[in-house]
Motif scaffolding. Structure first.
Motif, short mmCIF file in Angstrom:
data_model
loop_
_atom_site.label_atom_id
_atom_site.label_comp_id
_atom_site.label_asym_id
_atom_site.label_seq_id
_atom_site.Cartn_x
_atom_site.Cartn_y
_atom_site.Cartn_z
N SER A 13 -127.91 -1.28 48.17
CA SER A 13 -126.61 -1.47 48.80
C SER A 13 -126.03 -0.14 49.27
CB SER A 13 -125.62 -2.11 47.82
OG SER A 13 -126.04 -3.38 47.41
N LEU A 14 -125.23 -0.22 50.30
CA LEU A 14 -124.46 0.92 50.79
C LEU A 14 -123.11 0.40 51.25
CD1 LEU A 14 -127.00 2.96 52.95
CD2 LEU A 14 -125.98 3.70 50.81
N ARG A 15 -122.11 1.27 51.19
CA ARG A 15 -120.80 0.94 51.72
C ARG A 15 -120.41 2.00 52.75
NH1 ARG A 15 -114.73 1.27 49.29
NH2 ARG A 15 -113.86 -0.63 50.23
N LEU A 16 -120.28 1.57 53.99
CA LEU A 16 -119.87 2.46 55.06
C LEU A 16 -118.35 2.45 55.18
CD1 LEU A 16 -122.48 1.61 57.84
CD2 LEU A 16 -122.69 3.19 55.89
N SER A 17 -117.80 3.60 55.49
CA SER A 17 -116.36 3.73 55.71
C SER A 17 -116.10 4.29 57.10
CB SER A 17 -115.74 4.66 54.67
OG SER A 17 -115.89 4.15 53.36
N CYS A 18 -114.99 3.89 57.67
CA CYS A 18 -114.57 4.39 58.98
C CYS A 18 -113.11 4.81 58.86
CB CYS A 18 -114.74 3.32 60.04
SG CYS A 18 -114.12 3.79 61.67
N SER A 19 -112.87 6.08 59.06
CA SER A 19 -111.51 6.61 59.00
C SER A 19 -110.98 6.79 60.41
CB SER A 19 -111.52 7.95 58.26
OG SER A 19 -110.23 8.53 58.26
N ALA A 20 -109.82 6.20 60.69
CA ALA A 20 -109.25 6.25 62.03
C ALA A 20 -108.00 7.11 62.06
CB ALA A 20 -108.92 4.85 62.52
N SER A 21 -107.87 7.90 63.08
CA SER A 21 -106.66 8.70 63.29
C SER A 21 -106.20 8.54 64.73
CB SER A 21 -106.92 10.18 62.99
OG SER A 21 -107.94 10.69 63.82
N GLY A 22 -105.00 8.92 65.01
CA GLY A 22 -104.50 8.84 66.38
C GLY A 22 -103.79 7.55 66.70
N ASN A 23 -103.37 6.81 65.68
CA ASN A 23 -102.53 5.63 65.87
C ASN A 23 -103.19 4.55 66.71
OD1 ASN A 23 -100.13 4.28 65.30
ND2 ASN A 23 -99.21 4.89 67.25
N ILE A 24 -104.49 4.32 66.52
CA ILE A 24 -105.18 3.28 67.29
C ILE A 24 -105.64 2.14 66.41
CG2 ILE A 24 -106.00 4.90 69.04
CD1 ILE A 24 -108.80 4.65 67.65
N PHE A 25 -105.54 2.29 65.09
CA PHE A 25 -106.20 1.33 64.21
C PHE A 25 -105.42 0.03 64.07
CE2 PHE A 25 -109.58 0.49 61.40
CZ PHE A 25 -109.09 -0.18 60.29
N ARG A 26 -104.16 0.16 63.70
CA ARG A 26 -103.35 -1.04 63.44
C ARG A 26 -103.14 -1.82 64.73
NH1 ARG A 26 -98.76 1.41 59.28
NH2 ARG A 26 -100.22 2.75 58.13
N GLY A 27 -103.27 -3.13 64.61
CA GLY A 27 -103.03 -4.00 65.76
C GLY A 27 -104.21 -4.18 66.68
N ASN A 28 -105.34 -3.58 66.34
CA ASN A 28 -106.51 -3.65 67.21
C ASN A 28 -107.73 -4.15 66.47
OD1 ASN A 28 -105.40 -2.58 69.71
ND2 ASN A 28 -105.23 -0.63 68.61
N LEU A 29 -108.63 -4.78 67.23
CA LEU A 29 -109.88 -5.23 66.67
C LEU A 29 -110.73 -4.04 66.26
CD1 LEU A 29 -110.84 -7.93 69.33
CD2 LEU A 29 -109.81 -8.33 67.11
N MET A 30 -111.47 -4.23 65.18
CA MET A 30 -112.41 -3.21 64.73
C MET A 30 -113.77 -3.85 64.57
SD MET A 30 -112.75 -1.03 61.24
CE MET A 30 -114.13 -2.04 60.74
N ALA A 31 -114.82 -3.10 64.81
CA ALA A 31 -116.16 -3.64 64.68
C ALA A 31 -117.14 -2.56 64.24
CB ALA A 31 -116.62 -4.24 66.01
N TRP A 32 -118.25 -3.01 63.70
CA TRP A 32 -119.38 -2.14 63.39
C TRP A 32 -120.55 -2.53 64.28
CZ3 TRP A 32 -119.35 2.02 60.16
CH2 TRP A 32 -118.28 2.14 59.28
N TYR A 33 -121.18 -1.55 64.87
CA TYR A 33 -122.38 -1.72 65.66
C TYR A 33 -123.49 -0.88 65.04
CZ TYR A 33 -119.71 -3.80 69.54
OH TYR A 33 -118.93 -4.62 70.32
N ARG A 34 -124.70 -1.16 65.46
CA ARG A 34 -125.82 -0.33 65.04
C ARG A 34 -126.82 -0.19 66.18
NH1 ARG A 34 -128.65 -4.33 60.52
NH2 ARG A 34 -129.52 -5.88 61.99
#
Length: 116
Positions: free
Chosen positions: A17-38
């Motif tokens: 198992s692994l747990r990936l994290s994504c840290s967002a800055s610049g006021n774009i995270f809240r209110g928007n869709l987020m996704a993981w791609y590979r």
């Protein structure tokens, strides 16, 4: 300054198992869709999982259903991808993305390598 930074990648054996994290800055995270791609070597980038702005709705690629879980913490501007029962075919660079009304933002990617 808008920035997405992934972390948590690494090398594991199949079944791990692994747990990936994504840290967002610049006021774009809240209110928007987020996704993981590979993106695996020689292959196109593919959607792994997506989550709605509030976190109530998620979707997954068939290949990861039942093994991966996407989540987010809007209070901390963080996104996550919990990956269980990893398989060698999960080996790829994993990217987080955030869709705003004007563009899609991408992180730099984190490598996940699964050995058999």
């Amino acid at each position: 300054q808008v920035q997405l930074v992934e972390s948590g990648g690494g090398s594991v054996q199949a079944g791990g198992s692994l747990r990936l994290s994504c840290s967002a800055s610049g006021n774009i995270f809240r209110g928007n869709l987020m996704a993981w791609y590979r993106q695996a070597p020689g292959k196109q980038r593919e959607l792994v999982a997506g989550i709605s702005s509030g976190g109530a709705v998620t979707n997954y690629a068939d290949s990861v259903k039942g093994r991966f879980t996407i989540s987010r913490n809007n209070a901390n501007n963080m996104g996550y991808l919990q990956m269980n029962n990893l398989k060698p075919e999960d080996t790829a660079v994993y990217y987080c993305s955030v869709n705003t009304a004007w563009r899609t933002y991408w992180g730099q990617g984190t490598q996940v390598t699964v050995s058999s």
